[in-house]
Design an enzyme around this catalytic site. Sequence first.
Site, PDB file in Angstrom:
ATOM      1  N   HIS A 259       0.825  -1.207   0.000  1.00  0.00           N
ATOM      2  CA  HIS A 259       0.000   0.000   0.000  1.00  0.00           C
ATOM      3  C   HIS A 259       0.860   1.258   0.000  1.00  0.00           C
ATOM      4  CE1 HIS A 259      -3.815  -2.157   1.695  1.00  0.00           C
ATOM      5  NE2 HIS A 259      -3.679  -2.286   0.391  1.00  0.00           N
ATOM      6  N   HIS A 392      -4.285  -5.415 -11.174  1.00  0.00           N
ATOM      7  CA  HIS A 392      -2.946  -5.024 -10.739  1.00  0.00           C
ATOM      8  C   HIS A 392      -1.895  -5.343 -11.794  1.00  0.00           C
ATOM      9  CE1 HIS A 392      -3.735  -3.791  -6.605  1.00  0.00           C
ATOM     10  NE2 HIS A 392      -4.534  -4.820  -6.465  1.00  0.00           N
TER      11      HIS A 392
END
Length: 422
Positions: A259, A392
């Site tokens: 993150h 992703h």
Amino acid sequence: MTEIAPIASPGFDGPWLTDPQHHAWLMQDARRQLRFFDASLRSDGGFDVLDVDGTPLPRAGQELHTTARMIHSYMLGKAIGHPGADRMIDAGMDYLWTRHRDAKWGGYVWGVDGETVTDGTKLAYGHVFVLLAAASARLAGHPEADRLHADIAEVIERHFWAEETGLLIEEYTRDWYAFSFYRGMNSNMHGVEAMLAAHEATGEALWLERAGRILDFFTARMAPDYDWRIPEHYSVQWEVDPTYSGNPMFRPAGTTPGHSLELARLLLQHWDLAGRPATGADTRARHLIERALGDAWLHGGGLAYTVDFDGSVLSRDRYWWPVSEGIGALASLIKLDGAEAARESDEDWYRRLWRYAETAFVDTARGGWFPEVDADGRPAARQFQGKPDIYHALQADLYPLAPGLSRQAGALMQGRAAAPFG
């Protein structure tokens, strides 16, 4: 299709972002992923989760972020000329509006299976992905994009945006009862992603301003106080909850280096869109990236999923998405300095991450990426079954091909990823 190998030109001494063969390999892998995930579309317009060989897994309800991410991913597919991208976008847009959208209570339910609601929870995490889908559909020229954008913008404004804090409220029941006091970084981070996309697609300044407020909280207030590791979990007063442990994928204990990498890339995107003001955002992004890579890189390769507040590894699970986000973050740093002037350490990390991704995650035989591997780099299935995600890995392929820090999807839509750049 002619196979392009290896990942970069043998003996190439320059930055990989200037290497024509590296660009060709990235485009090849992107197309291979899109062909694999084409098979996820069902006759009823929903999307199946695919096993590693591309066969549908048993249905257990379609989650909101899956539907929205497919729209975003196939917008990127349309940008590079993938045949059939429009049918995937059309299906996703219809499924959002007719299945996930709650005609009685408003907003979008988390899980559906055809006409059946399998999980009526209303999550900020899911709703910001609807905003991302609306922005992506607008870039793709979809005729219902403005309708979706207007609806999701009103829902976020009414239920999720807290003007007094400049952050998002987390979760409600289907009929909008706030059933928890949890506040989290993950939904807000993806809120930044969606708001920046909405700003790029619509030109509305509100989205840029709100994304900036979220970024300031996590990267200018929280990260420096925690040695550039970002706390994930908070109370309703936005006080750090260091002992929280929830869903092992969405709300794990500790901090999540992946993150930090993702937020650093978004921080640079926002800074670029805002005109590159002298706020130190570029320096903050570098601090986040260097801390995350330093903490999380494991012996034998791969990034640890979570680390404690002192940097010690909590979870050694090796997932595809932190490596994907690391690739995007390093590509952003290299673009920031210019490929030929980039720091040697940035180039080294970019190559290291791609080499690991190529050997551990990329399925060159069938397409798509394996979502997790063991310590020896072999596919594993502890947390995930099959190949549940294109979002992703596709961005890891395509974002290095776009020339800028921001408006990357728009650049791909305009065909500006044809040649390597310096």
